[in-house]
Design a protein around this motif. Structure first.
Motif, mmCIF file in Angstrom:
data_model
loop_
_atom_site.group_PDB
_atom_site.id
_atom_site.type_symbol
_atom_site.label_atom_id
_atom_site.label_comp_id
_atom_site.label_asym_id
_atom_site.label_seq_id
_atom_site.Cartn_x
_atom_site.Cartn_y
_atom_site.Cartn_z
ATOM 1 N N UNK A 1 0.830 -1.205 0.000
ATOM 2 C CA UNK A 1 0.000 0.000 0.000
ATOM 3 C C UNK A 1 0.865 1.256 0.000
ATOM 4 N N UNK A 2 0.253 2.424 -0.112
ATOM 5 C CA UNK A 2 1.015 3.668 -0.031
ATOM 6 C C UNK A 2 1.345 4.006 1.420
ATOM 7 N N UNK A 3 0.540 3.501 2.335
ATOM 8 C CA UNK A 3 0.845 3.642 3.755
ATOM 9 C C UNK A 3 0.253 2.459 4.507
ATOM 10 N N UNK A 4 0.870 2.152 5.629
ATOM 11 C CA UNK A 4 0.394 1.039 6.451
ATOM 12 C C UNK A 4 0.689 1.356 7.905
ATOM 13 N N UNK A 5 -0.259 1.046 8.760
ATOM 14 C CA UNK A 5 -0.076 1.203 10.202
ATOM 15 C C UNK A 5 0.117 -0.170 10.831
ATOM 16 N N UNK A 6 1.086 -0.276 11.693
ATOM 17 C CA UNK A 6 1.383 -1.556 12.319
ATOM 18 C C UNK A 6 1.977 -1.326 13.706
#
Lengths: 107, 123
Positions: free
Chosen positions: A8-13
């Motif tokens: 993706x263009x951004x990912x939260x983890x």
């Protein structure tokens, strides 16, 4: 020119999570692909080259895979220092091109 | 361990030229191809061109053909990138980067990178 598309263009983890980033090339590039990590205000840092070879000094939690047109970067267990932006780069032919980046953020 | 040290930030008016230097250390610099890559604010990196170890051969991205010149002074271990006819869209951080390999062909990867030089083009 070969176009590189990341998702993706951004990912939260969270710390300890496993994360995979994908990079697709607009035409086949064999295994001529690198992954870089960039932190704010700093130059990119080479992590993986030739699609799956770990650059010296890079932790083994980073791994790369794929060939042809589809590639992955996997971080097996996220550490606090891994939150950054990641770019793929094709090294098959001029002009060398980069993906638009994937920003990895803390959840 | 090789280090690349670039010249300082520049502010230029549209139509002007800028020349950035990048000094490397050690034998592992002199035998490597060198690249220039730029990064506009909030954008991904953009490859500009490559120069061979002896400084005799260059290849530039078509986008920059006619405006960019890369040179190399092997006696001082310094590479240069000059960009002319600057416009506002050239505002970016410019990086030099050493090629990971010493042989020609496919597989050009960038390691290490210089610290970057911010070029601002504004009237």
């Amino acid at each position: 020119d070969i176009q590189m598309t990341q998702s993706p263009s951004s990912v939260s983890a969270s710390v300890g999570d496993r994360v995979t980033i994908t990079c697709r090339a607009s035409q086949g590039i064999s295994s001529w692909l690198a992954w870089y990590q960039q932190k704010p205000g700093k130059a990119p840092k080479l992590l993986i080259y030739a699609a799956s070879s770990l650059q010296s000094g890079v932790p083994s939690r980073f791994s790369g895979g794929g060939s042809g047109t589809e590639f992955t970067l996997t971080i097996s267990s996220l550490q606090p220092e891994d939150f950054a932006t990641y770019y793929c780069q094709q090294a098959n032919s001029f002009p060398y091109t980069f993906g638009q980046g994937t920003k990895l953020e803390i959840k | 361990q090789v280090q690349l040290v670039q010249s300082g930030a520049e502010v230029k008016k549209p139509g002007a030229s800028v020349k950035i230097s990048c000094k490397g250390s050690g034998d592992s610099f002199t035998s490597h191809y060198m690249h220039w890559v730029r990064q506009a604010p909030g954008q991904g990196p953009e490859w500009m061109g490559i120069i061979n170890p002896g400084g005799e051969t260059t290849s530039y991205a078509q986008k920059f053909q006619g405006r960019v010149t890369m040179t190399r002074d092997t006696s001082t271990g310094t590479v240069y990138m000059e960009l002319s006819s600057l416009r506002s869209e050239d505002t970016a951080v410019y990086y030099c980067a050493r090629d990971r390999s010493t042989v020609p062909g496919k597989g050009r990867y960038f390691d290490p990178w210089g610290q970057g030089t911010l070029v601002t083009v504004s009237s």
